[in-house]
Design a protein around this motif. Structure first.
Motif, PDB file in Angstrom:
ATOM      1  N   LEU A  67      69.442   6.104 142.377  1.00  0.00           N
ATOM      2  CA  LEU A  67      69.228   7.348 141.637  1.00  0.00           C
ATOM      3  C   LEU A  67      69.454   8.577 142.510  1.00  0.00           C
ATOM      4  O   LEU A  67      69.863   9.636 142.017  1.00  0.00           O
ATOM      5  N   THR A  68      69.214   8.468 143.803  1.00  0.00           N
ATOM      6  CA  THR A  68      69.314   9.614 144.704  1.00  0.00           C
ATOM      7  C   THR A  68      70.521   9.560 145.632  1.00  0.00           C
ATOM      8  O   THR A  68      70.660  10.400 146.514  1.00  0.00           O
ATOM      9  N   SER A 123      79.925   4.215 138.639  1.00  0.00           N
ATOM     10  CA  SER A 123      79.639   4.188 137.200  1.00  0.00           C
ATOM     11  C   SER A 123      78.590   5.234 136.867  1.00  0.00           C
ATOM     12  O   SER A 123      77.406   5.033 137.122  1.00  0.00           O
ATOM     13  N   ASP A 124      79.022   6.357 136.290  1.00  0.00           N
ATOM     14  CA  ASP A 124      78.079   7.403 135.920  1.00  0.00           C
ATOM     15  C   ASP A 124      77.161   6.952 134.793  1.00  0.00           C
ATOM     16  O   ASP A 124      75.991   7.342 134.723  1.00  0.00           O
ATOM     17  N   ARG A 125      77.659   6.106 133.888  1.00  0.00           N
ATOM     18  CA  ARG A 125      76.828   5.663 132.771  1.00  0.00           C
ATOM     19  C   ARG A 125      75.685   4.783 133.263  1.00  0.00           C
ATOM     20  O   ARG A 125      74.593   4.812 132.684  1.00  0.00           O
ATOM     21  N   LEU A 176      74.104   5.207 135.986  1.00  0.00           N
ATOM     22  CA  LEU A 176      73.110   6.130 136.528  1.00  0.00           C
ATOM     23  C   LEU A 176      72.231   6.684 135.412  1.00  0.00           C
ATOM     24  O   LEU A 176      70.992   6.700 135.532  1.00  0.00           O
ATOM     25  N   THR A 177      72.844   7.103 134.320  1.00  0.00           N
ATOM     26  CA  THR A 177      72.089   7.765 133.262  1.00  0.00           C
ATOM     27  C   THR A 177      71.443   6.794 132.279  1.00  0.00           C
ATOM     28  O   THR A 177      70.379   7.078 131.736  1.00  0.00           O
ATOM     29  N   GLU A 178      72.076   5.631 132.048  1.00  0.00           N
ATOM     30  CA  GLU A 178      71.601   4.728 131.004  1.00  0.00           C
ATOM     31  C   GLU A 178      70.866   3.502 131.540  1.00  0.00           C
ATOM     32  O   GLU A 178      70.262   2.770 130.753  1.00  0.00           O
ATOM     33  N   TYR A 186      69.714   3.285 135.545  1.00  0.00           N
ATOM     34  CA  TYR A 186      68.856   3.592 136.696  1.00  0.00           C
ATOM     35  C   TYR A 186      67.775   4.623 136.373  1.00  0.00           C
ATOM     36  O   TYR A 186      66.623   4.465 136.783  1.00  0.00           O
ATOM     37  N   GLU A 187      68.127   5.671 135.638  1.00  0.00           N
ATOM     38  CA  GLU A 187      67.104   6.680 135.334  1.00  0.00           C
ATOM     39  C   GLU A 187      66.000   6.106 134.447  1.00  0.00           C
ATOM     40  O   GLU A 187      64.811   6.302 134.732  1.00  0.00           O
ATOM     41  N   PRO A 188      66.316   5.346 133.392  1.00  0.00           N
ATOM     42  CA  PRO A 188      65.230   4.701 132.637  1.00  0.00           C
ATOM     43  C   PRO A 188      64.449   3.691 133.470  1.00  0.00           C
ATOM     44  O   PRO A 188      63.234   3.542 133.278  1.00  0.00           O
ATOM     45  N   ARG A 210      61.885   5.576 135.426  1.00  0.00           N
ATOM     46  CA  ARG A 210      60.760   5.968 134.572  1.00  0.00           C
ATOM     47  C   ARG A 210      59.807   4.793 134.342  1.00  0.00           C
ATOM     48  O   ARG A 210      58.588   4.953 134.390  1.00  0.00           O
TER      49      ARG A 210
END
Length: 288
Positions: free
Chosen positions: A191-192, A223-225, A227-229, A231-233, A236
């Motif tokens: 994530l970082t 893969s930007d997706r 990261l957002t779909e 790793y970020e979840p 959380r």
């Protein structure tokens, strides 16, 4: 020592009655090696280092070295009281490990000179990467002194202070050279990594590699997706309960069909609803 790619931090499997499950550990590491990690870090944070006896620690490192068969470097966790750290380092050396990840000396917090002596004693046994976290937060100048210690080859940052790590990287590379290793050791480091790559740190430890190596490898290749779909979840979910940085990894290994057993106290196993959410995230990550 030249490390590249994803760094693999395996869990430490236990049986239902609480013993170290060496055969499961060998299979777990073997599965990860099929995805070509840059190194294996056995009996470290994800491997529940603080919960292992010295005998269990030594056995886990032996299994890792035997399973890797020299294909990648194997590092072992070491740290805590000086006597324990020295015993762990010696056991890792005798097992054929290539290096150590040095955890902070828990409870006791001395002066920078005292920590320098601590590091010097351990690094005399095997090449050592210092873990910057907890009570170990050297200034850039102190990091340079630590990097001068024979046997110290790197710094793993578990703090996340980008200003501090940037100044540390600049100081060490100016005074020591570019061969000194730095890597991002934050939980769910992917994530970082955008921030760390911006300051010249390319290596990172991947907890995800332990339970979904194909996702971790895909992220490494871009893969930007993810990261957002994914790793970020995942972060959380990980942030819901203290210790989930390890508990969710072990749950992920179990979801992959390998019975790694429970985590040991003071950690707690992930709640059923959180394991179900993890399963959904893994399925989505693989679909990406």
């Amino acid at each position: 020592m030249n490390l590249t790619g994803v760094l693999f931090f395996p869990v430490t499997p236990f049986t239902a009655s609480g013993e170290l499950a060496e055969d499961v550990l060998a299979e777990h590491i073997g599965r990860g090696l099929e995805h070509h990690p840059g190194a294996v870090f056995a009996a470290c944070g994800t491997g529940e280092f603080p919960a292992l006896s010295e005998a269990e620690h030594a056995a886990a490192v032996r299994v890792a070295v035997k399973t890797a068969r020299g294909t990648v470097p194997v590092f072992a966790g070491a740290g805590g009281p000086l006597g324990a750290a020295l015993a762990q380092a010696a056991a890792a050396r005798d097992a054929g490990a290539d290096g150590l990840l040095l955890m902070p000396p828990y409870l006791a917090k001395g002066t920078p000179e005292g920590f320098l002596a601590y590091v010097r004693a351990v690094a005399a046994i095997l090449p050592t990467v210092i873990y910057q976290r907890g009570s170990v937060v050297p200034t850039p100048e102190q990091a340079v002194e630590l990097a001068r210690v024979p046997g110290v080859i790197g710094l793993k940052d578990g703090l996340g202070d980008i200003d501090l790590i940037q100044r540390t990287v600049l100081a060490v590379r100016r005074e020591i050279g570019d061969d000194f290793l730095f890597f991002n050791g934050l939980p769910t480091a992917e994530l970082t990594m955008g921030a760390y790559r911006g300051i010249g740190v390319e290596l990172y430890s991947s907890a995800v590699f332990a339970f979904a190596p194909e996702i971790a490898t895909a992220f490494l290749n871009g893969s930007d997706r993810l990261l957002t779909e994914f790793y970020e979840p995942l972060v959380r979910l990980r942030s819901k309960v203290p210790g989930y940085a390890v508990s969710l990894v072990k749950a992920g290994v179990r979801l992959g069909g390998l019975d790694a057993g429970p985590v040991r106290p003071p950690l707690v196993d992930a709640a059923p609803e959180d394991v179900a959410e993890l399963a959904r995230l893994i399925e989505h990550g693989r679909s990406l």
